[in-house]
Write a protein that holds these residues in place. Structure first.
Motif: not given
Length: 491
Positions: A252-257, A259-264, A270-273, A301-305
Motif C-alpha cells: 500500500a505504501a508503495h502504491f501511494h508513493g 516509498v522513496p527510491d522504490a524498487p518494483p 519480497d523485501e518486506a516479507r 526499516r519499519l518506517a521504510r516498509y
C-alpha cells in the motif's frame, strides 16, 4: 468478502419477525426454480448453456423441508457426465455469491470502474463476461442459508446453519443433492470461495472427503484466503498480525508513493516479507528487551516498509494495527485508504480520528453489485420471488467452534486442507491473492498453507495488482480467469 456488522432498525427487526412467524405457520411450498437457455462466448469458445436459478430443499430425516438453498447453475448444453463442475460461494459469513457471480466467473458481470473509483449511481452496465469459465467447467454458485435468497423453512431456526461446521454440512449436503439430480457423481469436481468462502471451502472439503461416503475433489480454489484465525487475531499480546500485515502495508505504501527510491512492487514486497519473518519477528518476540541501536534499526526499516514516520512507529511501540494504518498512511493528504482494497481512498468527517469512518473500497462497489444481481437473476434468469437478495449482512451469532483438540483456543481450518491433500494425491490447491488486500492479507495465506503437513508442491499461488475482489480491476479479472482456467485444465 468479509462481513461488516450492520445495524438493524427496530422496525426492520419487527418486520423480519412478522415475516418469520408467517413462514412458520404457512405450509411449505414447492421449491421455486427457473430454467432458461442462453448462448455466450467464453475463453474464445461459443457455448450454448442452460441456466437454472432456483431453490433446493435440505430436509430432515423424516423428509420435512428445513431450509431452501438458492443456487444458480450454468451447464453447457449436451449432457456430459465427465465434464468438470465447479461449486463457488462467497464469504462473510453472511455474504451471497453475488461478488464472484457478477464480478468474476458468471456469464454476465457488472462493469464498475476498474481504477478504484466509486461506482456512483445507476444504471450500471451489465455486460457479457468472456472471462467466465464455461469453456472449461460448468459452474454452480451457492448462497448458504441466510445469504442471497436462501432461508430457513417452517419452524427451523436459521441459527441451526450459522457456524463453521453447520454451514459446511449444509453446503456439502447441497452438493450431494446437486450431483445426484444432475447425474454428475463421476465428474471432476472443483470447490472454491472468496474470503470466508475459503474458510468454508476447507470445512466443506472436510465434510466431503472426511467420511467413507467420500466425494473426492480435483481442486480447491482459494481467492483472498483466510484459514488461520488464531494467527490473525488482533488481540493484545498476539504478535503475529503485525508480522502478517506488514507486506500488505509495504504494498500500500508503495502504491501511494510513500516509498522513496522504490524498487518494483514485487521486489519491495519480497523485501518486506523477509524482514517481517526475520528481523521484525525476532524484535517483536524480544518485547521490552528490544532497546538501543537494535530498536532504532528496526524502527528505521519499519518506517521504510510502512511509509509511516519513525515517531509514529515509536508511539505505537513498533506495532501498527491495520485499522490505524488505513487512517495514518495518507493523513497528510486528508485521505484514508481501503481495507478490502488499499488502492481506494476516502475522506472522513475530519482528519483527527484514529480509524476511518468507513471503508471506501466497500462503499465504492456495493451499489453496482446489488443492482446487478437483482437485475440479472430476476429479469435475465426469470427467477420470481418477493424475497430480498441478501448481498452481505449479519447472520447472527456465528459458532466458530471447529472441533478437535484445542481449537477453542486456536482456530484454524488449514489442517482440513492439509489432511485432504495428504489423503487425495490428485487434489491441488489454487491460491489467488491481491497485494492490496487487508481483509485477508496475502502473507497470512502463505503462512497458513506453509505449515507442516501440506504437500506444498501441489499448491499454486498467483498475485494481482488490486485487493480483496481483484476482479474489479479489468486486467486482474482477465488474469484471474486465465489462471483458474489453466488450473482446471491441468488436472
Amino acid at each position: 468478502m468479509l462481513a461488516w456488522c450492520l445495524a438493524v432498525s427496530p422496525a426492520a427487526s419487527q418486520e423480519s419477525s412478522a415475516n418469520k412467524a408467517k413462514e412458520e405457520t404457512a405450509p411449505v411450498k414447492a421449491p421455486t426454480v427457473s430454467v432458461t437457455k442462453h448462448i455466450g462466448t467464453f475463453g474464445g469458445q461459443r457455448i450454448a448453456y442452460t441456466a437454472t436459478a432456483g431453490e433446493t430443499y435440505l430436509k430432515d430425516k423424516d423428509g420435512t423441508p428445513k431450509a431452501a438453498i438458492f443456487s444458480t447453475a450454468y451447464v453447457k448444453d449436451g449432457h456430459d457426465p465427465d465434464r468438470p463442475v465447479t461449486f463457488l460461494f462467497n464469504g462473510g459469513p453472511g455474504s451471497g455469491s453475488v461478488w464472484l457471480h457478477m464480478g468474476a466467473f458468471g456469464p454476465k458481470r457488472v462493469a464498475i470502474p476498474s481504477d478504484a473509483r466509486d461506482d456512483g449511481g445507476p444504471p450500471y452496465p451489465i455486460v457479457d463476461n468472456p472471462d467466465a469459465l464455461l469453456d472449461v467447467t460448468d459452474i454452480v454458485f451457492i448462497d448458504p442459508v441466510g445469504t442471497g435468497f436462501s432461508h430457513a423453512l417452517g419452524k427451523t431456526d436459521p441459527k441451526d446453519y450459522w457456524g463453521v461446521t453447520a454451514d459446511a454440512k449444509s453446503v456439502a449436503e447441497f452438493i450431494r443433492i446437486w450431483l445426484t439430480q444432475n447425474r454428475r457423481w463421476n465428474a471432476p469436481k472443483y470447490l472454491g470461495g472468496e474470503s470466508y468462502g475459503t474458510t468454508r471451502s476447507a470445512a466443506v472439503a472436510n465434510e466431503l472427503e472426511g467420511a467413507f461416503n467420500d466425494i473426492s475433489l480435483n481442486g480447491i480454489i482459494l481467492i483472498s484466503t483466510i484459514l488461520d484465525f488464531g494467527a490473525q487475531a488482533n488481540v493484545e499480546g498476539n504478535e503475529m498480525p503485525y508480522i502478517l500485515f506488514l507486506p500488505s502495508m509495504a504494498a500500500a505504501a508503495h502504491f501511494h508513493g510513500k516509498v522513496p527510491d522504490a524498487p518494483p512492487l514485487e521486489t519491495f514486497v519480497d523485501e518486506a516479507r523477509r524482514f517481517a519473518a526475520g528481523e521484525y519477528a525476532t524484535a517483536l518476540l524480544k518485547g521490552q528487551a528490544l532497546k538501543g541501536d537494535e530498536r532504532a534499526d528496526i524502527r528505521r526499516r519499519l518506517a521504510r516498509y510502512t511509509g509511516l514516520s519513525e515517531q509514529y512507529l515509536e508511539n505505537a511501540d513498533l506495532r501498527v494495527t491495520d485499522s490505524r494504518f488505513y487512517k495514518e498512511l495518507l493523513r497528510d493528504r486528508n485521505l484514508t485508504i481501503g481495507r478490502l482494497d488499499a488502492r481506494y481512498t476516502g475522506r472522513d468527517f475530519d482528519n483527527a480520528g484514529e480509524t476511518p469512518d468507513n471503508d471506501p473500497s466497500f462503499y465504492g462497489i456495493d451499489g453496482g453489485y446489488a443492482a446487478a444481481i437483482n437485475s440479472w437473476v430476476r429479469d435475465g434468469l426469470k427467477f420470481d420471488t418477493e424475497r430480498q437478495y441478501v448481498t452481505i449482512g449479519s447472520v447472527g451469532d456465528w459458532d466458530w467452534n471447529i472441533g478437535g483438540g484445542d481449537s477453542r483456543y486456536y482456530r484454524s481450518v488449514a489442517p482440513y486442507i492439509a489432511r485432504a491433500m495428504r489423503e487425495n494425491s490428485d487434489l491441488r490447491v489454487f491460491v489467488g491473492q491481491g497485494y492490496y488486500d487487508f481483509a485477508t492479507p496475502f502473507f497470512g495465506a502463505e503462512y497458513a498453507l506453509g505449515r507442516t503437513g501440506f504437500p506444498v508442491e501441489r499448491i499454486e499461488y498467483r498475485y494481482y495488482g488490486s485487493g480483496h475482489m481483484m476482479y474489479v480491476r479489468d486486467e486482474d479479472r482477465a488474469a484471474l480467469s486465465r489462471d483458474v482456467r489453466n488450473f482446471i485444465r491441468a488436472r
